[in-house]
Design a protein around this motif. Structure first.
Motif, PDB file in Angstrom:
ATOM      1  N   MET A   1      81.102  38.177   9.137  1.00  0.00           N
ATOM      2  CA  MET A   1      81.114  37.468  10.406  1.00  0.00           C
ATOM      3  C   MET A   1      81.050  38.428  11.588  1.00  0.00           C
ATOM      4  SD  MET A   1      81.223  34.564  11.791  1.00  0.00           S
ATOM      5  CE  MET A   1      81.642  33.761  13.281  1.00  0.00           C
ATOM      6  N   SER A   2      81.808  39.542  11.501  1.00  0.00           N
ATOM      7  CA  SER A   2      81.808  40.487  12.620  1.00  0.00           C
ATOM      8  C   SER A   2      80.461  41.180  12.749  1.00  0.00           C
ATOM      9  CB  SER A   2      82.926  41.503  12.466  1.00  0.00           C
ATOM     10  OG  SER A   2      82.717  42.306  11.326  1.00  0.00           O
ATOM     11  N   GLU A   3      79.753  41.353  11.630  1.00  0.00           N
ATOM     12  CA  GLU A   3      78.417  41.958  11.724  1.00  0.00           C
ATOM     13  C   GLU A   3      77.458  41.042  12.468  1.00  0.00           C
ATOM     14  OE1 GLU A   3      76.543  43.507   8.295  1.00  0.00           O
ATOM     15  OE2 GLU A   3      78.244  44.766   7.744  1.00  0.00           O
ATOM     16  N   THR A   4      77.547  39.747  12.227  1.00  0.00           N
ATOM     17  CA  THR A   4      76.678  38.790  12.917  1.00  0.00           C
ATOM     18  C   THR A   4      76.948  38.803  14.417  1.00  0.00           C
ATOM     19  OG1 THR A   4      76.708  37.381  10.951  1.00  0.00           O
ATOM     20  CG2 THR A   4      75.940  36.393  13.005  1.00  0.00           C
ATOM     21  N   ILE A   5      78.217  38.788  14.798  1.00  0.00           N
ATOM     22  CA  ILE A   5      78.569  38.835  16.214  1.00  0.00           C
ATOM     23  C   ILE A   5      78.113  40.155  16.823  1.00  0.00           C
ATOM     24  CG2 ILE A   5      80.514  38.887  17.836  1.00  0.00           C
ATOM     25  CD1 ILE A   5      81.957  36.972  15.891  1.00  0.00           C
ATOM     26  N   GLY A   6      78.293  41.238  16.080  1.00  0.00           N
ATOM     27  CA  GLY A   6      77.848  42.544  16.558  1.00  0.00           C
ATOM     28  C   GLY A   6      76.348  42.592  16.784  1.00  0.00           C
ATOM     29  N   TYR A   7      75.583  42.056  15.845  1.00  0.00           N
ATOM     30  CA  TYR A   7      74.122  42.035  16.002  1.00  0.00           C
ATOM     31  C   TYR A   7      73.696  41.172  17.183  1.00  0.00           C
ATOM     32  CZ  TYR A   7      73.289  44.511  11.618  1.00  0.00           C
ATOM     33  OH  TYR A   7      73.247  45.456  10.632  1.00  0.00           O
ATOM     34  N   ILE A   8      74.380  40.058  17.395  1.00  0.00           N
ATOM     35  CA  ILE A   8      74.055  39.194  18.536  1.00  0.00           C
ATOM     36  C   ILE A   8      74.330  39.925  19.845  1.00  0.00           C
ATOM     37  CG2 ILE A   8      74.758  37.100  19.771  1.00  0.00           C
ATOM     38  CD1 ILE A   8      75.163  35.794  16.980  1.00  0.00           C
ATOM     39  N   LEU A   9      75.490  40.582  19.942  1.00  0.00           N
ATOM     40  CA  LEU A   9      75.813  41.333  21.161  1.00  0.00           C
ATOM     41  C   LEU A   9      74.816  42.465  21.411  1.00  0.00           C
ATOM     42  CD1 LEU A   9      79.698  41.540  20.869  1.00  0.00           C
ATOM     43  CD2 LEU A   9      78.396  40.327  22.621  1.00  0.00           C
ATOM     44  N   ILE A  10      74.440  43.161  20.356  1.00  0.00           N
ATOM     45  CA  ILE A  10      73.479  44.250  20.507  1.00  0.00           C
ATOM     46  C   ILE A  10      72.121  43.717  20.941  1.00  0.00           C
ATOM     47  CG2 ILE A  10      72.183  46.002  19.212  1.00  0.00           C
ATOM     48  CD1 ILE A  10      74.799  46.519  17.642  1.00  0.00           C
ATOM     49  N   THR A  11      71.690  42.604  20.367  1.00  0.00           N
ATOM     50  CA  THR A  11      70.399  42.014  20.742  1.00  0.00           C
ATOM     51  C   THR A  11      70.396  41.566  22.194  1.00  0.00           C
ATOM     52  OG1 THR A  11      70.073  41.265  18.467  1.00  0.00           O
ATOM     53  CG2 THR A  11      68.721  40.226  20.163  1.00  0.00           C
ATOM     54  N   VAL A  12      71.455  40.905  22.625  1.00  0.00           N
ATOM     55  CA  VAL A  12      71.542  40.474  24.029  1.00  0.00           C
ATOM     56  C   VAL A  12      71.592  41.692  24.952  1.00  0.00           C
ATOM     57  CG1 VAL A  12      72.987  39.257  25.702  1.00  0.00           C
ATOM     58  CG2 VAL A  12      72.567  38.250  23.463  1.00  0.00           C
ATOM     59  N   GLY A  13      72.307  42.733  24.538  1.00  0.00           N
ATOM     60  CA  GLY A  13      72.366  43.954  25.331  1.00  0.00           C
ATOM     61  C   GLY A  13      71.021  44.626  25.476  1.00  0.00           C
ATOM     62  N   VAL A  14      70.258  44.663  24.408  1.00  0.00           N
ATOM     63  CA  VAL A  14      68.914  45.247  24.473  1.00  0.00           C
ATOM     64  C   VAL A  14      68.031  44.426  25.404  1.00  0.00           C
ATOM     65  CG1 VAL A  14      66.828  45.679  23.113  1.00  0.00           C
ATOM     66  CG2 VAL A  14      69.041  46.417  22.252  1.00  0.00           C
ATOM     67  N   LEU A  15      68.148  43.106  25.359  1.00  0.00           N
ATOM     68  CA  LEU A  15      67.361  42.258  26.261  1.00  0.00           C
ATOM     69  C   LEU A  15      67.717  42.526  27.727  1.00  0.00           C
ATOM     70  CD1 LEU A  15      67.328  38.887  24.299  1.00  0.00           C
ATOM     71  CD2 LEU A  15      65.453  40.509  24.584  1.00  0.00           C
ATOM     72  N   PHE A  16      69.003  42.675  28.037  1.00  0.00           N
ATOM     73  CA  PHE A  16      69.405  43.004  29.400  1.00  0.00           C
ATOM     74  C   PHE A  16      68.873  44.372  29.813  1.00  0.00           C
ATOM     75  CE2 PHE A  16      72.524  39.561  29.327  1.00  0.00           C
ATOM     76  CZ  PHE A  16      72.441  39.115  30.637  1.00  0.00           C
ATOM     77  N   ASP A  17      68.917  45.344  28.907  1.00  0.00           N
ATOM     78  CA  ASP A  17      68.378  46.668  29.218  1.00  0.00           C
ATOM     79  C   ASP A  17      66.876  46.600  29.500  1.00  0.00           C
ATOM     80  OD1 ASP A  17      70.726  48.040  29.165  1.00  0.00           O
ATOM     81  OD2 ASP A  17      70.457  48.876  27.156  1.00  0.00           O
ATOM     82  N   ILE A  18      66.158  45.811  28.723  1.00  0.00           N
ATOM     83  CA  ILE A  18      64.711  45.667  28.947  1.00  0.00           C
ATOM     84  C   ILE A  18      64.446  45.014  30.294  1.00  0.00           C
ATOM     85  CG2 ILE A  18      62.647  44.436  28.150  1.00  0.00           C
ATOM     86  CD1 ILE A  18      63.648  44.963  25.272  1.00  0.00           C
ATOM     87  N   LEU A  19      65.210  43.974  30.630  1.00  0.00           N
ATOM     88  CA  LEU A  19      65.042  43.328  31.941  1.00  0.00           C
ATOM     89  C   LEU A  19      65.355  44.295  33.082  1.00  0.00           C
ATOM     90  CD1 LEU A  19      66.510  39.776  31.327  1.00  0.00           C
ATOM     91  CD2 LEU A  19      64.128  40.396  31.697  1.00  0.00           C
ATOM     92  N   GLY A  20      66.361  45.133  32.907  1.00  0.00           N
ATOM     93  CA  GLY A  20      66.682  46.133  33.919  1.00  0.00           C
ATOM     94  C   GLY A  20      65.562  47.139  34.087  1.00  0.00           C
ATOM     95  N   CYS A  21      64.943  47.537  32.984  1.00  0.00           N
ATOM     96  CA  CYS A  21      63.812  48.476  33.057  1.00  0.00           C
ATOM     97  C   CYS A  21      62.606  47.831  33.728  1.00  0.00           C
ATOM     98  CB  CYS A  21      63.447  48.966  31.665  1.00  0.00           C
ATOM     99  SG  CYS A  21      64.696  50.034  30.941  1.00  0.00           S
ATOM    100  N   VAL A  22      62.364  46.574  33.439  1.00  0.00           N
ATOM    101  CA  VAL A  22      61.274  45.864  34.111  1.00  0.00           C
ATOM    102  C   VAL A  22      61.556  45.764  35.604  1.00  0.00           C
ATOM    103  CG1 VAL A  22      60.129  43.605  34.312  1.00  0.00           C
ATOM    104  CG2 VAL A  22      60.551  44.588  32.065  1.00  0.00           C
ATOM    105  N   GLY A  23      62.811  45.521  35.966  1.00  0.00           N
ATOM    106  CA  GLY A  23      63.190  45.474  37.374  1.00  0.00           C
ATOM    107  C   GLY A  23      62.978  46.804  38.069  1.00  0.00           C
ATOM    108  N   LEU A  24      63.225  47.902  37.369  1.00  0.00           N
ATOM    109  CA  LEU A  24      62.985  49.217  37.960  1.00  0.00           C
ATOM    110  C   LEU A  24      61.518  49.432  38.287  1.00  0.00           C
ATOM    111  CD1 LEU A  24      65.287  51.539  35.830  1.00  0.00           C
ATOM    112  CD2 LEU A  24      65.496  51.037  38.248  1.00  0.00           C
ATOM    113  N   VAL A  25      60.650  48.863  37.492  1.00  0.00           N
ATOM    114  CA  VAL A  25      59.210  49.035  37.715  1.00  0.00           C
ATOM    115  C   VAL A  25      58.683  48.030  38.735  1.00  0.00           C
ATOM    116  CG1 VAL A  25      56.965  48.918  36.573  1.00  0.00           C
ATOM    117  CG2 VAL A  25      58.894  49.971  35.402  1.00  0.00           C
TER     118      VAL A  25
END
Length: 114
Positions: free
Chosen positions: A1-25
């Protein structure tokens, strides 16, 4: 269960990082770019680190989890502080705002001091 939550948090975090990089450009001036970098990338990086900590806590209290939480606190403290210093330094050195900007709070504060 904790692995699933961890993967979800990591995926959402990567999406936010990508949006931040797009905003920089895509955003027009240094002040808007700093906003994208500070808000999106700070949240994204913290979510990635918290996801790694959650996955490490699934195996018991691990050094990885403690290090991830310490790094999260460091990012939460330093990223907004650095962005504020960069924005203030840019404004004081005369970097202009985008012509579509509506409010300049730094300029209003300087005028109120005088």
């Amino acid at each position: 269960m904790s692995e699933t939550i961890g993967y979800i948090l990591i995926t959402v975090g990567v999406l936010f990082d990508i949006l931040g990089c797009v905003g920089l450009v895509r955003l027009p001036d240094v002040y808007n770019r700093l906003q994208a970098a500070t808000k999106c990338v700070t949240l994204g990086t913290c979510m990635i680190l918290i996801g790694a900590a959650v996955m490490a806590f699934g195996r018991g209290l691990d050094a990885l989890a403690v290090k991830a939480l310490i790094c999260t606190a460091f990012v939460l403290l330093t990223s907004p502080t650095g962005a504020h210093a960069l924005a203030r330094g840019s404004h004081k050195s005369g970097v202009p705002l985008w012509q579509g900007s509506v409010v300049d709070k730094y300029q209003e504060a300087e005028e109120n001091k005088s």
